[in-house]
Design an enzyme around this catalytic site. Structure first.
Site, PDB file in Angstrom:
ATOM      1  CB  THR A  36      -6.340   0.480  -3.572  1.00 49.91           C
ATOM      2  OG1 THR A  36      -5.498   1.043  -2.581  1.00 49.91           O
ATOM      3  CG2 THR A  36      -6.264  -1.039  -3.447  1.00 49.91           C
ATOM      4  CD  GLU A  60      -2.766   1.408   0.144  1.00 48.86           C
ATOM      5  OE1 GLU A  60      -3.300   0.427  -0.394  1.00 48.86           O
ATOM      6  OE2 GLU A  60      -2.904   2.577  -0.254  1.00 48.86           O
ATOM      7  CG  HIS A  65      -1.814   4.519  -4.862  1.00 48.44           C
ATOM      8  ND1 HIS A  65      -1.580   5.189  -3.685  1.00 48.44           N
ATOM      9  CD2 HIS A  65      -2.804   3.639  -4.594  1.00 48.44           C
ATOM     10  CE1 HIS A  65      -2.415   4.737  -2.756  1.00 48.44           C
ATOM     11  NE2 HIS A  65      -3.159   3.792  -3.280  1.00 48.44           N
ATOM     12  CG  HIS A 101      -4.342   4.078   3.209  1.00 47.04           C
ATOM     13  ND1 HIS A 101      -4.914   5.318   3.444  1.00 47.04           N
ATOM     14  CD2 HIS A 101      -4.899   3.618   2.065  1.00 47.04           C
ATOM     15  CE1 HIS A 101      -5.778   5.587   2.474  1.00 47.04           C
ATOM     16  NE2 HIS A 101      -5.782   4.577   1.626  1.00 47.04           N
TER      17      HIS A 101
HETATM   18  C1  GP9 Z   1      -9.201   0.185   1.322  1.00 52.01           C
HETATM   19  C2  GP9 Z   1      -7.877   0.268   0.660  1.00 52.01           C
HETATM   20  C3  GP9 Z   1      -7.448   1.684   0.445  1.00 52.01           C
HETATM   21  O1  GP9 Z   1      -9.756  -1.101   1.329  1.00 52.01           O
HETATM   22  O2  GP9 Z   1      -7.778  -0.531  -0.459  1.00 52.01           O
HETATM   23  O3  GP9 Z   1      -7.662   2.132  -0.819  1.00 52.01           O
HETATM   24  P1  GP9 Z   1      -6.992   3.485  -1.371  1.00 52.01           P
HETATM   25  O4  GP9 Z   1      -7.465   4.610  -0.492  1.00 52.01           O
HETATM   26  O5  GP9 Z   1      -5.519   3.341  -1.308  1.00 52.01           O
HETATM   27  O6  GP9 Z   1      -7.500   3.556  -2.752  1.00 52.01           O
HETATM   28 MN    MN Z   2      -3.943   2.209  -2.110  1.00 57.51          MN
END
Ligand code: GP9
Ligand code: MN
Length: 427
Positions: free
Chosen positions: A84, A38, A260, A200
């Site tokens: 994501t 992530e 990302h 995140h």
């Molecule tokens: C939530 C996670 C976050 O389930 O996949 O997504 P993002 O904010 O990085 O798109």
């Molecule tokens: Mn993500």
């Protein structure tokens, strides 16, 4: 309509790159473990904070002495607003996300010819996604059916007690730990996608999980970014140990990618301190590198591969490793290991990067010097047209649901979403 799909097909067939003969089919029948890091940007690799490596475990894979791994240091994410979910879409379909919103949310009823379904139909693979969040985030519970994902392990499969959870969901260490029994039970060969979450925005971390001091830019999310990256690195190290113990390490393809950026342009002041350079729009584009690391059992790793590559290249690369010719499918990327791999990386906003120059915010730049190119050549201008054309064609596929009209080969059966069901384990 069907004219449109012919136009797309002509484009992708002309772009197609022949497989590298030495690697074609090298991973046939092997389990595939795909690990989603992530918000992980490549600048973290080998970065030292307070004189310490931030991600020693990932660094050890990058500088792998056992020669198992290949690290692509010029691999770029291509995500847009779908974040994501775009990373998931692009790597499993070799289509681009949409310029607005997320295709996972708005195009889940489309026809797709995605990796999970193809691997199932061609080689009997069972696919699964593991993620410590609710099943409907990004509309995953609907979209995964269209992609042909067989099993989905989401929050109801995990112990989501207070001490195990932070920010969006399950912490990465309990996530990997608790995923192991499910993974071990999967029917082989499997294609398993492990999606981490702790690293995140805004990079929250409990004191007992922080093993490196924050950076000191005064921008709190940038400062903590290194702490959650360290936590993710430790979680990954533990997961590798567990895979070894379970006998799943040696004989599996292991593929790791960053989804990302984690630090947006709103943090350019702090990032100037971190990188030692002013963050111009050219620099910002270069910072869209995310790691791509792969091990194929029985194949010697290449160390660091400098080819300019991106998320759309992942699916054709995997298909060829499994011995499935990518030529039959509508794919915008090309095999990263092919001699004919195309070094053009379009971003969702129309900017693009090649191995020699970058096109950012309406201007061309020399990659080596970072200098603006005031008189771009014909071939550079043509490349810009090609990059934009490619994005438009991908948009046509999604907006017109064009794969409805396309049959890749005799082996292909359209996915029937009614065949897929992701039961809740506990309420
Ligand atoms: C939530 C996670 C976050 O389930 O996949 O997504 P993002 O904010 O990085 O798109
Ligand atoms: Mn993500």
């Amino acid at each position: 309509d069907s004219d449109d799909i012919t136009e797309v097909q002509n484009y992708t067939k002309a772009k197609y790159a022949q497989p590298n003969e030495k690697l074609f089919g090298a991973a046939k029948g092997k389990n595939i473990i795909k690990i989603h890091l992530e918000s992980f940007q490549s600048f973290l690799i080998d970065y030292k904070l307070h004189g310490e490596e931030v991600t020693p475990f990932l660094n050890s894979l990058v500088h792998d002495e056992s020669k198992s791994f290949t690290y692509f240091d010029n691999f770029f994410h291509q995500t847009g607003q779908g974040k994501t979910a775009d990373a998931e879409l692009i790597t499993d379909t070799s289509l681009y996300g949409l310029s607005n919103g997320s295709a996972f949310s708005t195009k889940a009823d489309n026809t797709f010819q995605a990796l999970p379904a193809i691997l199932d139909q061609r080689q009997g693979y069972t696919s699964a996604v593991f993620h410590g969040d609710g099943k409907s985030f990004w509309n995953r519970d609907n979209m995964y059916k269209s992609l042909g994902v067989n099993e989905f392990y989401y929050d109801s499969y995990y112990d989501m007690s207070k001490e195990n959870v932070i920010n969006y969901g399950l912490k990465d260490k309990p996530f990997f730990e608790q995923s192991m029994p499910y993974l071990k039970n999967m029917e082989k060969p499997f294609y398993a996608h492990m999606m981490t979450l702790t690293h995140h925005h805004p990079y929250l971390i409990d004191e007992e999980d922080a093993t490196i001091a924050p950076a000191e830019t005064g921008d709190p999310s940038v400062d903590r970014y290194f702490q959650t990256a360290r936590y993710l690195d430790e979680a990954l190290k533990q997961f590798f140990e567990d895979l070894k113990e379970a006998g799943l390490y040696e004989d599996s393809v292991i593929m790791i990618y960053g989804d990302h950026y984690g630090i947006s342009e709103n943090h350019n002041r702090a990032m100037k301190e971190i990188t030692g350079e002013k963050i111009t729009s050219f620099k910002s584009a270069q910072l869209q590198r995310v790691p791509f690391i792969i091990k194929v059992p029985g194949v010697e790793g290449q160390g660091i591969n400098h080819e300019y590559t991106a998320m759309t290249d992942v699916m054709p690369t995997l298909l060829h490793l499994l011995g499935i010719d990518a030529q039959d499918y509508i794919l915008f990327g090309t095999d990263m290991f092919s001699k004919d791999h195309k070094e053009m990386v379009p971003f969702r906003n129309g900017d693009f990067i090649t191995d020699k120059y970058s096109y950012v915010d309406g201007a061309f730049y020399n990659n080596k010097t970072g200098e603006k190119i005031s008189d771009p050549t014909e071939s550079m201008l043509n490349m810009k047209e090609t990059a934009h054309h490619e994005l438009e064609l991908s948009d046509k596929v999604l907006n017109g649901d064009l794969l409805r009209f396309y049959s890749p080969n005799e082996q292909w059966e359209p996915v029937n979403t009614g065949d897929y069901f992701y039961p809740t384990l506990k309420e």
